[in-house]
Design a protein around this motif. Structure first.
Motif, PDB file in Angstrom:
ATOM      1  N   THR A   4      16.631  -3.139   4.889  1.00 16.32           N
ATOM      2  CA  THR A   4      15.973  -3.259   3.392  1.00 16.32           C
ATOM      3  C   THR A   4      17.163  -3.781   2.403  1.00 16.32           C
ATOM      4  OG1 THR A   4      16.545  -1.008   2.836  1.00 16.32           O
ATOM      5  CG2 THR A   4      14.642  -1.351   4.051  1.00 16.32           C
ATOM      6  N   PHE A  63       5.702  -6.277   5.437  1.00 18.35           N
ATOM      7  CA  PHE A  63       6.806  -5.625   5.647  1.00 18.35           C
ATOM      8  C   PHE A  63       6.561  -5.158   6.939  1.00 18.35           C
ATOM      9  CE2 PHE A  63       9.859  -2.554   6.820  1.00 18.35           C
ATOM     10  CZ  PHE A  63      11.247  -3.352   6.272  1.00 18.35           C
ATOM     11  N   HIS A  64       6.838  -5.733   8.284  1.00 21.05           N
ATOM     12  CA  HIS A  64       6.420  -5.340   9.544  1.00 21.05           C
ATOM     13  C   HIS A  64       7.462  -4.902  10.387  1.00 21.05           C
ATOM     14  CE1 HIS A  64       3.243  -5.509  12.713  1.00 21.05           C
ATOM     15  NE2 HIS A  64       4.035  -6.559  13.292  1.00 21.05           N
ATOM     16  N   SER A  94       9.274   1.554   7.951  1.00 17.77           N
ATOM     17  CA  SER A  94       8.416   1.574   7.072  1.00 17.77           C
ATOM     18  C   SER A  94       7.359   3.206   7.138  1.00 17.77           C
ATOM     19  CB  SER A  94       7.205   0.690   6.970  1.00 17.77           C
ATOM     20  OG  SER A  94       6.790   0.796   8.384  1.00 17.77           O
ATOM     21  N   ASP A 111       6.640   3.600   2.415  1.00 17.73           N
ATOM     22  CA  ASP A 111       5.800   2.526   2.360  1.00 17.73           C
ATOM     23  C   ASP A 111       5.724   2.158   0.892  1.00 17.73           C
ATOM     24  OD1 ASP A 111       3.266   0.805   2.656  1.00 17.73           O
ATOM     25  OD2 ASP A 111       2.457   2.734   1.688  1.00 17.73           O
ATOM     26  N   LEU A 116       8.761   0.224  -0.423  1.00 22.91           N
ATOM     27  CA  LEU A 116       8.953  -1.129  -0.009  1.00 22.91           C
ATOM     28  C   LEU A 116       7.840  -2.112  -0.669  1.00 22.91           C
ATOM     29  CD1 LEU A 116       9.446  -0.581   3.926  1.00 22.91           C
ATOM     30  CD2 LEU A 116      11.045  -1.452   2.378  1.00 22.91           C
ATOM     31  N   CYS A 117       6.983  -1.619  -0.858  1.00 28.25           N
ATOM     32  CA  CYS A 117       5.623  -2.518  -1.410  1.00 28.25           C
ATOM     33  C   CYS A 117       6.251  -2.879  -2.842  1.00 28.25           C
ATOM     34  CB  CYS A 117       4.374  -1.998  -1.297  1.00 28.25           C
ATOM     35  SG  CYS A 117       3.589  -1.997   0.105  1.00 28.25           S
ATOM     36  N   THR A 144       2.646  -2.885   4.486  1.00 25.76           N
ATOM     37  CA  THR A 144       3.701  -2.463   5.440  1.00 25.76           C
ATOM     38  C   THR A 144       2.964  -2.107   6.686  1.00 25.76           C
ATOM     39  OG1 THR A 144       3.732  -0.038   4.910  1.00 25.76           O
ATOM     40  CG2 THR A 144       5.112  -1.534   3.572  1.00 25.76           C
TER      41      THR A 144
END
Length: 255
Positions: free
Chosen positions: A58, A78-79, A84, A91, A94-95, A108
């Motif tokens: 990240t 985000f895979h 995640s 989650d 990250l979003c 995610t």
């Protein structure tokens, strides 16, 4: 000569942030995209399973997401399941970071798995992974946080994307049979770096339960968030569309 049909993203474009060592997710996602929907990938460094490896993925999230923004995607995902599902807050973290950097809607793998399990009406699952115990424990905690009961969890103890990719698809069938449970509403085969697409429908047929995988769940979630409601054959009950309700699709599209 017949012209080959190419998905250039006329209907939707999905930007994908994925681990650098992952060679399974890209072909599986592309195989599940209906006509007119394209995936565009940027990679982030990840080739191991330690805490430092996973959280290190990240570090350059914003610059990578900004590169994807140049493709004018309908959605950026985000895979990576292990990152995640690190904790219940990851989650959203990250979003938020991706959306602030790009202004593009985001999803995610963690959210995709939860939404897919909900769509299948499953509350009790068997979880199968290639992971080491530490990653399994974090994912079980994440799923339980979302009200999903994990009655059995088994990992293969693998640490690198290369090792995970080397597992034959048929091995996931064997593992699912070994952990068969009449109490399970669904079987979740977690990890974006494994080859599961060829055997999803076969496992469902044998076990009589839905099978949800990380790549399949992300394909479904990304399509529904992009208002693409096509049914995709050969990828299991989830992508067949038979469980999509108007209310559920509307909810996904508004996320």
């Amino acid at each position: 000569m017949d012209r080959k049909t190419v998905n250039y993203g006329q209907r939707a474009r999905i930007g994908v942030l994925m681990p650098s060592g992952n060679t399974a997710a890209e072909p599986e996602l592309s195989a599940m995209m209906p006509d007119g929907v394209s995936c565009h990938v940027t990679r982030l460094p990840l080739n191991g399973s330690s805490a430092e490896d996973l959280l290190g993925m990240t570090a350059q999230l914003e610059p990578a997401a900004i590169l994807l923004r140049d493709t004018r995607p309908d959605l950026i995902v985000f895979h990576c399941t292990a990152v995640s599902t690190w904790d219940p807050a990851m989650d959203e973290t990250l979003c938020t970071r991706i959306q602030h950097a790009t202004g593009v809607r985001t999803a995610t793998t963690a959210a995709a798995l939860v939404r897919a399990i909900e769509c299948m009406g499953a509350r009790t699952i068997v979880l199968l992974t290639p992971y080491i115990d530490e990653i399994n424990e974090r994912e079980v905690t994440f799923l339980r946080h979302h009200g999903i009961s994990v009655i059995d969890c088994h990992g293969l103890g693998l640490k690198t994307p290369e090792e995970m990719m080397a597992v034959e698809p048929e091995s996931w069938m064997d593992l699912a049979l070994q952990h068969r449970s009449e109490a399970a509403d669904a079987y979740v085969i977690s990890c974006t770096a494994i080859r599961t697409l060829p055997v999803i429908e076969e496992i469902e047929k044998v076990l009589g339960r839905p099978v949800i995988t990380s790549n399949q769940a992300m394909a479904w979630h990304a399509l529904r968030q992009s208002n693409v409601l096509d049914r995709v054959n050969g990828a299991g009950e989830l992508l067949s569309g038979q469980n999509d309700t108007e209310e559920h699709v509307a909810m996904l599209s508004s996320i």
